[in-house]
Design a protein around this motif. Structure first.
Motif, mmCIF file in Angstrom:
data_model
loop_
_atom_site.group_PDB
_atom_site.id
_atom_site.type_symbol
_atom_site.label_atom_id
_atom_site.label_comp_id
_atom_site.label_asym_id
_atom_site.label_seq_id
_atom_site.Cartn_x
_atom_site.Cartn_y
_atom_site.Cartn_z
ATOM 1 N N VAL A 143 0.825 -1.018 -0.023
ATOM 2 C CA VAL A 143 0.132 -0.149 -0.095
ATOM 3 C C VAL A 143 0.703 1.341 0.040
ATOM 4 C CG1 VAL A 143 -1.698 1.116 1.155
ATOM 5 C CG2 VAL A 143 -1.955 -1.083 1.145
ATOM 6 N N ALA A 144 1.820 1.343 0.838
ATOM 7 C CA ALA A 144 2.907 2.447 0.784
ATOM 8 C C ALA A 144 3.544 2.575 -0.535
ATOM 9 C CB ALA A 144 3.822 2.191 1.760
ATOM 10 N N GLN A 145 4.048 1.483 -1.259
ATOM 11 C CA GLN A 145 4.684 1.632 -2.630
ATOM 12 C C GLN A 145 3.570 2.146 -3.357
ATOM 13 O OE1 GLN A 145 7.551 1.406 -3.383
ATOM 14 N NE2 GLN A 145 8.750 -0.125 -2.284
ATOM 15 N N LEU A 146 2.459 1.848 -3.466
ATOM 16 C CA LEU A 146 1.302 2.213 -4.454
ATOM 17 C C LEU A 146 1.101 3.863 -4.085
ATOM 18 C CD1 LEU A 146 -1.050 -0.605 -4.547
ATOM 19 C CD2 LEU A 146 0.579 0.060 -6.430
ATOM 20 N N THR B 230 1.765 9.522 -5.694
ATOM 21 C CA THR B 230 2.006 10.765 -5.430
ATOM 22 C C THR B 230 3.292 11.174 -6.119
ATOM 23 O OG1 THR B 230 3.545 9.927 -3.464
ATOM 24 C CG2 THR B 230 1.514 10.566 -2.935
ATOM 25 N N LYS B 231 4.166 10.417 -6.656
ATOM 26 C CA LYS B 231 5.258 10.949 -7.515
ATOM 27 C C LYS B 231 4.915 11.180 -8.879
ATOM 28 C CE LYS B 231 9.767 9.342 -9.200
ATOM 29 N NZ LYS B 231 10.760 8.129 -9.110
ATOM 30 N N ILE B 232 3.979 10.455 -9.423
ATOM 31 C CA ILE B 232 3.395 10.720 -10.758
ATOM 32 C C ILE B 232 2.630 12.162 -10.622
ATOM 33 C CG2 ILE B 232 1.720 10.190 -12.223
ATOM 34 C CD1 ILE B 232 2.313 7.121 -11.760
ATOM 35 N N TYR B 233 1.979 12.366 -9.827
ATOM 36 C CA TYR B 233 1.044 13.757 -9.625
ATOM 37 C C TYR B 233 1.922 14.838 -8.952
ATOM 38 C CZ TYR B 233 -2.791 10.774 -11.296
ATOM 39 O OH TYR B 233 -3.510 9.941 -12.041
ATOM 40 N N GLY B 234 3.134 14.695 -8.788
ATOM 41 C CA GLY B 234 4.186 15.611 -8.296
ATOM 42 C C GLY B 234 3.641 16.087 -6.879
ATOM 43 N N ILE B 235 3.237 15.208 -5.897
ATOM 44 C CA ILE B 235 2.786 15.376 -4.637
ATOM 45 C C ILE B 235 3.860 14.989 -3.565
ATOM 46 C CG2 ILE B 235 1.160 14.761 -2.849
ATOM 47 C CD1 ILE B 235 -0.818 14.229 -5.125
ATOM 48 N N LYS B 236 4.343 15.753 -2.651
ATOM 49 C CA LYS B 236 5.440 15.557 -1.833
ATOM 50 C C LYS B 236 4.851 14.418 -0.900
ATOM 51 C CE LYS B 236 7.633 20.185 -2.094
ATOM 52 N NZ LYS B 236 8.990 19.568 -2.695
ATOM 53 N N ASN B 237 5.655 13.386 -0.674
ATOM 54 C CA ASN B 237 5.154 12.393 0.196
ATOM 55 C C ASN B 237 6.023 12.090 1.387
ATOM 56 O OD1 ASN B 237 7.477 11.027 -0.886
ATOM 57 N ND2 ASN B 237 6.177 9.734 -2.218
ATOM 58 N N LEU B 238 6.720 13.026 1.840
ATOM 59 C CA LEU B 238 7.610 13.151 3.040
ATOM 60 C C LEU B 238 6.987 12.912 4.341
ATOM 61 C CD1 LEU B 238 10.900 14.994 2.510
ATOM 62 C CD2 LEU B 238 10.704 12.902 2.953
ATOM 63 N N PRO B 239 5.562 13.530 4.399
ATOM 64 C CA PRO B 239 4.956 13.525 5.417
ATOM 65 C C PRO B 239 4.340 12.046 5.548
ATOM 66 C CG PRO B 239 4.370 15.494 4.371
ATOM 67 C CD PRO B 239 5.266 14.667 3.338
ATOM 68 N N LEU B 240 4.172 11.383 4.680
ATOM 69 C CA LEU B 240 3.810 9.960 4.799
ATOM 70 C C LEU B 240 5.016 9.074 5.379
ATOM 71 C CD1 LEU B 240 1.707 9.584 1.327
ATOM 72 C CD2 LEU B 240 0.820 9.855 3.849
ATOM 73 N N LEU B 241 6.090 9.444 5.280
ATOM 74 C CA LEU B 241 7.393 8.706 5.628
ATOM 75 C C LEU B 241 7.298 8.671 6.842
ATOM 76 C CD1 LEU B 241 9.646 7.005 4.954
ATOM 77 C CD2 LEU B 241 11.108 8.986 4.914
ATOM 78 N N HIS B 242 6.928 9.949 7.547
ATOM 79 C CA HIS B 242 7.193 10.151 9.209
ATOM 80 C C HIS B 242 5.990 9.030 9.807
ATOM 81 C CE1 HIS B 242 9.459 13.852 9.700
ATOM 82 N NE2 HIS B 242 9.210 13.575 8.294
#
Length: 216
Positions: free
Chosen positions: A46-49, A54-66
């Motif tokens: 789920v995290a990989q998807l 988010t990468k495709i649509y240019g959304i920063k996903n660093l918050p999700l990493l936390h």
């Protein structure tokens, strides 16, 4: 070299689905810590998807990493609790999860906000997981109950965790220093991380196969 690094990164994403697919296929044969691992692999996929889209649509996903760091650590801690309850009792496991979650939250609030890579939290998690792995090996050596380690699925999963977190710790420590540099350097560094990631999921796949097909 740059193209090879990009290929390695792509393979790293795809290989995630291998242990998940095997665990899904043999889910009825997975019990105890191996079933905990199966649930963990659902989280990973789920995290990989989410990361991919988010990468495709240019959304920063660093918050999700936390958030992912805390959930990942909690699940791995619970895996080791089930695998070696004598060495990691329930109260200790729960206490460790609570303390780590608190430390990770404080790190996000005061030191490394959601706009930064949470290097301190991921480094701390890596050190603790490495400790779990070493304790498990100590358990195996001291108890001498497993004669054929290659037939022990937990041995494979533990080895995968030890290799991945040992190899990635320095990358976690220095990632905030690496990120500001030019894109090509970032790709090379994360390609190295991807290699550890590939090893982790390949070894986990072996562990799942052993758990499902062990006749002894």
């Amino acid at each position: 070299m740059l193209e090879i690094s990009k290929v390695i990164l792509d393979i790293s994403i795809l290989v995630t689905f291998l242990p998940f697919g095997l665990a899904l296929f043999w889910r009825k044969k997975l019990t105890g810590p191996m079933y905990v691992l199966f649930c963990f692999l659902i989280l990973v996929v789920v995290a990989q998807l989410i990361s991919h889209f988010t990468k495709i649509y240019g959304i920063k996903n660093l918050p999700l990493l936390h958030i992912y760091t805390v959930i990942e650590f909690s699940w791995i801690t619970w895996f080791y609790h089930i695998a070696m309850p004598t060495y990691l009792p329930r109260k200790v496991a729960v206490g460790t999860i609570v303390l780590f979650t608190t430390a990770a939250l404080l790190n996000t609030i005061y030191l490394q906000p959601v706009t930064q890579f949470n290097t301190y939290a991921r480094t701390l998690a890596s050190i603790i997981v490495i400790t779990y792995a070493l304790i498990y090996f100590y358990k195996v050596i001291s108890e001498v109950q497993i004669t054929n380690l290659e037939k022990d699925p937990i041995f494979w999963i533990n080895t995968g965790f030890l290799i991945y977190f040992s190899g990635s710790t320095l990358l976690f420590v220095f990632s905030n220093f690496i990120l500001p540099f030019k894109t090509s350097l970032n790709i090379y560094v994360w390609a190295l991380h991807a290699i550890f990631n590939i090893l982790l999921y390949l070894i986990q796949s072996v562990g799942i196969w052993v758990a499902a097909n062990n006749k002894t």
